[in-house]
Design an enzyme around this catalytic site. Sequence first.
Site, PDB file in Angstrom:
ATOM      1  N   GLY A  38      24.394 -31.924  42.416  1.00 50.94           N
ATOM      2  CA  GLY A  38      23.521 -31.372  42.528  1.00 50.94           C
ATOM      3  C   GLY A  38      21.959 -32.029  41.397  1.00 50.94           C
ATOM      4  CB  THR A  39      18.833 -29.987  41.286  1.00 50.08           C
ATOM      5  OG1 THR A  39      17.971 -29.580  42.407  1.00 50.08           O
ATOM      6  CG2 THR A  39      17.506 -30.205  39.569  1.00 50.08           C
ATOM      7  CG  HIS A 448      25.473 -20.036   3.588  1.00 48.82           C
ATOM      8  ND1 HIS A 448      23.792 -19.462   4.065  1.00 48.82           N
ATOM      9  CD2 HIS A 448      25.672 -20.523   2.416  1.00 48.82           C
ATOM     10  CE1 HIS A 448      23.798 -20.253   2.455  1.00 48.82           C
ATOM     11  NE2 HIS A 448      24.400 -20.756   2.035  1.00 48.82           N
TER      12      HIS A 448
END
Length: 462
Positions: A38-39, A448
């Site tokens: 699709g798009t 972290h």
Amino acid sequence: MKYFLAIIGGGPAGYTAAEIASKAGKDVIIFEQNALGGTCLNVGCIPTKTLLYSAKQYYNATHADKYGVKAEGVAFDYTKIVQRKTKVVRKLVAGIKQKLNNEHCTVIMGAASVVSRTDDNVVIACGEEQYEAENLLICTGSTNFVPPIPGLQDNPTIWDSTMALDSKELPQSMIIVGGGVIGMEFATLYHELGVPVTVIEAMPTILPNLDQEIVNILLEKYRKAGIQILTDTKVTEVQGNRVVTTNGEYEAEHILVSVGRRANMQGLEALTDIEIHRGGIVVDEFMRTNLKNVYAAGDVTGKIMLAHVASRQAEVAVGRMLKQLPLQRIAYNAIPSVVYTNPEIACVGLTEKDLNEIHEGDFAPSMSTDEPFVPYEVHQLPMTYSGRFVAENEGEMGLCKVIVDKRSKTVMGVHMIGNPCSEFVTAASFAVRMGYTVGEFKQVVFPHPTVAEVMREVIMEA
Ligand code: NAD
């Protein structure tokens, strides 16, 4: 043969539905008139992100000096950039084909149209053949909207996003009408490749549905960088490559019109009784239309036009068709969205504007004051509170805003600008989806050093 499910449209909604219904052992047929994917895969998310990635590589190389790297004679080859985009799209489309093949789903390439329908049968025509199914899922998507501005029709300088993606040549200069998501992503692409860009937006601001403090950071950066952004400006006429606006006249080699998309209803004419609102098919929480055995998912519903919403809607629709318990629903309050500008914007949940509208006219519960009741708290920090962000984003500040309900301390929304916030907005979606309070969010450990830690920093201060 009668299929359990016929799907019209092979975009993210259609192929997701086809895959899961086939996996559940059902006979499924899917029709696609252009290309599977699709798009999103062919002329939307994936090709734009591929082009934007090349543009970012070039931009970073030409700005490498700020990281102590000398890059001389940096250049790009746009033909090669476009060829790579085509290769990426092909590869992903082939992947979808393979998946559907593996699940033994029948794929018909061609334009399908509904011939007739009863409560337990739908007849669909494609080419010379007709097909029958118990259920129909409409996933016909959307197309670019062309506003009724004189001079847009039959004008070779006018592009829509598909034409911009297809062009093998970079325009010399570009006017973009519409400062929404498509407009700002193309503005980023062309600007980073050195094309002079003018954005014309009718509203007082670009990206009008997003948190405006976040948008203003982008606006300021882009204007400083040389992108001309005109707000509160309406296009009244286009004459060749000249755009006449309420704010002067502008010229460019090409004019990209990106002022929204509209649901695609071709092929559905036989469904005369289907309920439509503002051009989109009306669906309930299970993606059922008002016609028994007809469902719709994706852009055609005119709800939130995002590929990830489409695929989730497809899951819900198929789950309901198969009567899978517990019945699934979509958490519309926790849909993340990303704008692939540089820096990226990513957000989920309510904005301050949404909350102010919800509580308009409310007063403080004590009624001891005439001050309007502000039912939420805003906690925010620049992205530079993350060490990793500082290390990798020289000269950028970024912003992370968390909106918290004042009484329950529930996280209502998270709004961010700064790279690569698209990659960790999912953590915020999770918090909003699960209704986390600030106290619960504080217990989540973030690795972290990561840029995502800024969200934790904001929450720790809430
Ligand atoms: P949009 O609704 O995001 O933006 C259209 C913009 O055009 C708005 O800001 C609007 O005020 C402005 N506008 C409307 N008429 C105008 C006029 N006559 N002159 C000047 N400005 C005008 O629509 P879009 O950018 O075309 O995108 C279409 C859909 O595709 C959206 O739903 C969008 O969310 C989706 N999309 C999403 C992504 C992503 O998730 N990153 C990327 C591209 C597209």
